[in-house]
Every structure is written in C-alpha cells, then in structure tokens.
Write a protein that holds these residues in place. Structure first.
Motif, short mmCIF file in Angstrom:
data_model
loop_
_atom_site.label_atom_id
_atom_site.label_comp_id
_atom_site.label_asym_id
_atom_site.label_seq_id
_atom_site.Cartn_x
_atom_site.Cartn_y
_atom_site.Cartn_z
N LEU A 1 -5.00 -2.14 -5.11
CA LEU A 1 -3.75 -1.38 -5.11
C LEU A 1 -3.19 -1.42 -6.52
CD1 LEU A 1 -1.81 -2.64 -1.94
CD2 LEU A 1 -2.83 -0.38 -2.27
N LYS B 1 3.79 -1.87 -3.18
CA LYS B 1 2.59 -2.67 -2.94
C LYS B 1 2.92 -3.98 -2.21
CE LYS B 1 1.63 -2.94 -7.38
NZ LYS B 1 2.64 -2.24 -8.15
N THR B 2 3.92 -4.68 -2.70
CA THR B 2 4.26 -5.98 -2.09
C THR B 2 4.81 -5.79 -0.68
OG1 THR B 2 4.68 -6.93 -4.26
CG2 THR B 2 5.66 -8.06 -2.38
N ASP C 1 -1.69 -10.68 -3.98
CA ASP C 1 -0.66 -9.90 -4.67
C ASP C 1 -0.62 -10.31 -6.15
OD1 ASP C 1 1.38 -8.20 -5.26
OD2 ASP C 1 2.83 -9.06 -3.85
N SER D 1 -3.77 -6.43 -5.37
CA SER D 1 -3.01 -5.59 -6.29
C SER D 1 -3.15 -6.16 -7.69
CB SER D 1 -1.54 -5.52 -5.89
OG SER D 1 -0.94 -6.79 -5.99
N THR E 1 -0.56 3.95 -6.12
CA THR E 1 0.67 4.12 -5.35
C THR E 1 1.85 4.37 -6.27
OG1 THR E 1 1.06 1.73 -5.39
CG2 THR E 1 -0.12 2.59 -3.50
#
Lengths: 336, 244
Positions: free
Chosen positions: A48, A56-57, A173, A204, A220
């Motif tokens: 991501l 994203k998170t 993440d 990500s 995104t």
C-alpha cells in the motif's frame, strides 16, 4: 466459487470511515476511507502506497478488528474481523507504525513476553523463540536490552514478536521507516522468506524501492484507490513521454522549466530533473534552447521509462492540483 | 570567499560511552550555505555527533566549531545560533499552530515585537497561514513537518541541523521539503542533514557516510558514484556498509 474464496485472504468492499476532527471550537468531518474496495490474494506480497492521510492505517486497523467501518463489508480469512475476531486472531500478525517493545527487557525477554500474550504452548516456546532469533539474525543480541538496539534491529525484533504465533497473514504498517538502506534490504529479505513459506503480507511503505518488490501495489489517495496492479503495470500508466535531464543545477533547471507551458510536469530527483512531455523531438529542442539561453549546464537529456515513483508522483500531483488535499485526514492523530 | 570560515568544522571529534566509542575521531568541514548530508547505518553515531555539534553533549575528545564557536567552550551560545529539527518533532500537540511558534519564539528569547514579526513571516514562508488557528495535533504529517521546520527557523539560525526530517513522509512532501531546504541554503543557511532516503542524498552538495563511529567516505554525490563506478548513492552506501 469455493476455489475463488480460498484464493482471497482479504476482501473489502465499499468500506467507508469518517472521523470527527476538532478545528478550533468547531468539529469537522474527515473521510479516511470512501467506498474503498480491495482484494488481497493468499500468498501475495501486497504493497500500500500513498501520501499521509490516504487511509492506509485506517484500512489496516479495520482489517485487524481495531476499528469499525461506518459502512461496507470486510472479510479477513473469510471472517468478520470484529464479530468473529476469535476465529482469526491467531492467524493475523499486525505490526503498527509504533510497535511497543519493552525497552528495558532483553531481546529474548520481549519474545518470551509475546509467547505469553499469544498463549504459545509451553513446550513450543523455546524452539519458536530460537527459530525467530535465528531467522531475524538477532541471535547474537538475544541478551541485549531492546532499548539499546539500533533502529533496524528494533524493527526486526518487532517483526519477530509479530510472528511469534506463526500467523498466516502479516499486516505491516510502514515497518522500515527510519531504517537505513542496508537494514531495510535485510528486513525485506526476511519478508521474502516468509512469503516463500506461504505467509500473505500486506505492507505499507513510503519507499518506492520497497513497493517495487511487491507482487501488486495499490496507490491510495484520500481514502480511495487510485491505481492497482503490479509495479510494472502502475509504472506503465504514466500518460506522457518521460525525459530526464542530468544537471549540477537541478533546482535552477527545474525552476526554469516550470515556466514552460508545454511541459506536463517537472520534478526534482536530486541529481536530475524529470519532465513529462509529448512530442519529445520538438520539445527537447525547446528545453535545450531554454537552458542554453539561461546558461544552465546539463550533462545529458535522455528519454527514459517511467518507474513506479515517477507515476506515483505524477498521479498525486494531478490530483492535489485538482482537489486540495483534505486537511486533518491524519490517522496518527485520529485513529487511536 | 576563499578565506571565509567554515560554518561547521570538526577535528578528531570523539565521544565514548564507557568502552563503546560512538564517534571516533571524526573530522570534516561544512561551508556556509552548503547542504551537507550526514549519512550512515542505524547506530553509526550520527545522532551522537549531531548532539555534540548542537552543544547538547560534551565530546570525550577533539574539538568542533559551529558558526565559529567552540562546542567545548561556547555550547550555550551555539544553541542560540542554530536550528534543530528531528523526525520526532518537538511540537506541542495541544497548542494551536501559532501558539507553537510563540512558544519557540519565547524559548529563543525574541522580543515580543520580533516574535510577532517572525511568527507572521514563518506562517507565510511555510504556507501555514490557513491553519494558524488549528490545533497542532489535527494537522497531517506534512504540515506538522513544515511547522517544525518553521519553529526551528524563528531565530534565523546560521546553521540548521535536520535529523531525519522526512522519516515516513511521502515522495511529494519530501520533494516540497527539499525545495524549501534548498531555498534556505541559497539564502546562506547552512544545512546539516541526516536521512535514510538515499535519493535525498543526491540533493546534497556533499555527503559523508559513517559506519561504526568513523567517516568512511565523503564528497560530492556525483564524484562518489564515479569513484565506486555505481549508478546511485544507495548502491554506494550498500557497497560501503556491507563491505565494512
């Protein structure tokens, strides 16, 4: 139908999530996800990417059952992450941006602590801890306090703690933010080994070289998916010809070229400037004349292939010019 | 021009913690208005070196001068002449954007008139005017980063130390940040910056690469790439650190 089901490990459709943000005395609604659709296949390394506040998170926290979407459906390993959390908890490993290691405990003690949390059977604990120490190359440092580890080693320890219950799905993440290039390479080698063992990885990253190592990537922006595909497919979406101008005066050259209206974009890349244009034969000649006239030197002007970062930056710029990015859509401050 | 004193000069700068040598006889010079990239592996000693140069940590040996002031003798004065920003922005989340600037203006002992003037200049310069009345914690990372940089520039420092200023920031924000940095350097501010983004190293006039407390390579990015016959600084970095 069933084989297709088994093939997909994460299925999200029409996910929406809004936060209420305080602005002065008023409150403002910020949409972190807007009708967000994504499927991740079993065994995939899925990346991501996107600017801060892209969602994203929030998406990762929803997958882990830590946040509830306002609307939409989500299934992880075929289950609802909130109502059926007990069915999948053992199969998901989540490493948040700020993973909490116990700084005063040693590497080994941190791992032991997580074996307790995840109730790893007593007879398996020592073998599993040893395997992870070996795997993460942290063996020689097992007696060192976590607080005394370098940034790269801390991230490897955090990953090892995330792996203690041998999850099938890893959700990471930005695991390598603030980590040097050599340690990042080692961290990604470990991820590659995990993928070979059959673990699905959703990660990500702000580093485009890492995104390029993923099987598929979603770009995104403002809670939506802008582009999705293999890194090559995304790079292939660059809509113009790309030309790189290598120069020792990149800032001056970029500033000069930004005044030329025939160029679609002008981006700085340290030792060169990247320009998006059509009709390179004519336009490069115009660029040459312009730079010569101003007395700016350059070592070469080459036409090149757009890569993932070129396309990412190009698409983002188009959007941020069209729509002012929404202020306040920052997950670190709201998704807690 | 040839005789202009360097903005930063280090001579055999050393720091030990017990038996561990975090910074080991490090020497370099940084010119005024230069953007100097201070690279290295995690744990190589970069932050220790920066803390010494900022007058926050006494060296165990050697000497360094920042803006002509000795870090051994004038550490307090140095702190008034430099700006410092790290990835862990020291902003007050519960203050408004403009209140953060007022707070730092107070910390730098600016007069009320100067503080107000500089605050408004910074808000303008770093495109923060539209958020001046917003709570700092509600800002996206990129905006906080600009505010942190603005706070470090309130007292118009001659040297700006940036310790991983762009950690976790997306490519567009990083580009915008570097254009700002270059603008500051073009106006004469000396920039001393650490980063783990090797593409950012290419933006620096010169870089050094540190490993285990020592500087193992130093020079212009293009010359280092030519010296090692490698296409990018990332390749040079990996080659040097892995080979060490």
């Amino acid at each position: 139908m069933t084989s297709q089901m088994a093939d997909v490990i994460i299925r999200a459709s029409a996910l929406s999530k809004t936060y209420s943000v305080k602005e002065g005395r008023a409150r403002k609604q910020v949409q972190a996800l807007r009708s967000f659709d994504l499927e991740v296949k079993t065994g995939e390394m899925f990346g991501l990417i996107g600017p801060d506040g892209a969602g994203k998170t929030t998406f990762m926290r929803i997958l882990c059952g830590l946040l509830l979407p306002d609307s939409g459906q989500v299934a992880v390993l075929g289950f609802d992450p909130v109502t059926q959390q007990h069915k999948i908890k053992q199969d998901i490993g989540y490493m948040p941006q700020r993973f909490s290691l116990y700084q005063d405990l040693t590497v080994e003690e941190n791992l032991n602590f997580f074996t307790d949390i995840f109730q790893v059977p007593r007879q398996e604990r020592s073998a599993r801890t040893q395997r992870l120490l070996e795997f993460s190359r942290l063996g020689p440092f097992s007696k060192r306090r976590a607080g005394a580890l370098s940034g790269g080693m801390k991230q490897k320890l955090a990953l090892s703690c995330t792996l203690i219950h041998t999850p099938k799905l890893l959700i990471l993440d930005e695991p390598t933010t603030g980590v040097d290039p050599v340690s990042r390479g080692e961290f990604w080698d470990i991820l590659g080994e995990l993928q070979q063992q059959g673990v699905t990885i959703l990660v990500s990253t702000p580093y485009m070289d890492e995104a390029a190592r993923c099987d598929r990537v979603a770009l995104t922006y403002a809670g939506q998916i802008l582009a999705l595909g293999t890194p090559d497919q995304i790079a292939g979406q660059f809509p113009h010809q790309l030309v790189r101008i290598f120069t020792r005066q990149p800032y001056d050259v970029a500033a000069a070229l930004r005044q030329l209206e025939i160029l679609h974009s002008v981006e700085l890349y340290g030792d060169h400037v990247t320009v998006a244009l059509d009709d390179p034969v004519t336009v490069v000649e115009i660029i040459r004349k312009n730079l010569d006239k101003r007395g700016y030197s350059y070592t070469s002007i080459d036409s090149g292939q757009a890569d993932l970062e070129d396309t990412f930056v190009y698409l983002m710029r188009q959007l941020s010019q069209a729509t002012q990015p929404e202020l306040g859509n920052d997950l670190d401050s709201h998704a807690k | 021009m040839p005789n202009e004193a360097p903005a930063i000069k280090a001579e055999n700068l050393t720091r030990r913690f017990g038996k561990f040598i975090a910074v080991d006889h490090v020497s370099f010079e940084v010119r005024r208005g230069e953007v100097f990239g201070f690279l290295g592996a995690n744990g190589a000693g970069k932050t220790t070196a920066i803390r010494m140069l900022c007058g926050l940590l006494h060296p165990s040996g050697g000497e360094a001068w920042v803006s002509g002031l000795s870090i051994n003798q004038d550490s307090r004065k140095i702190r008034q002449r430099i700006g410092y920003m790290s990835q862990k922005f020291s902003l007050y989340d519960d203050l408004l954007v403009e209140e953060n600037l007022d707070f730092f203006a107070g910390a730098y002992n600016l007069s009320v008139a100067d503080a107000n003037k500089r605050r408004d200049e910074i808000l303008k310069r770093f495109s923060l005017e539209e958020v001046r009345r917003r709570l700092t914690k509600s800002l996206p990372l990129g905006w906080k980063q600009r505010l942190a940089l603005g706070s470090a520039m309130l007292h118009q420092p001659e040297v700006l130390f940036l310790d991983e200023p762009t950690g976790g920031v997306d490519p567009i924000m990083r580009r915008n940040f570097w254009e700002t940095i270059h603008g500051l350097a073009a106006q004469g501010t000396t920039i001393f910056v650490t980063t783990h983004y090797m593409d950012e190293a290419e933006y620096c006039h010169r870089i050094s690469i540190m490993n285990y407390g020592k500087i193992i390579a130093m020079g212009e990015p293009s010359k280092l790439k030519a010296e090692f016959g490698l296409p990018t600084i990332q390749d040079v970095f990996v080659h040097l650190i892995k080979g060490a």
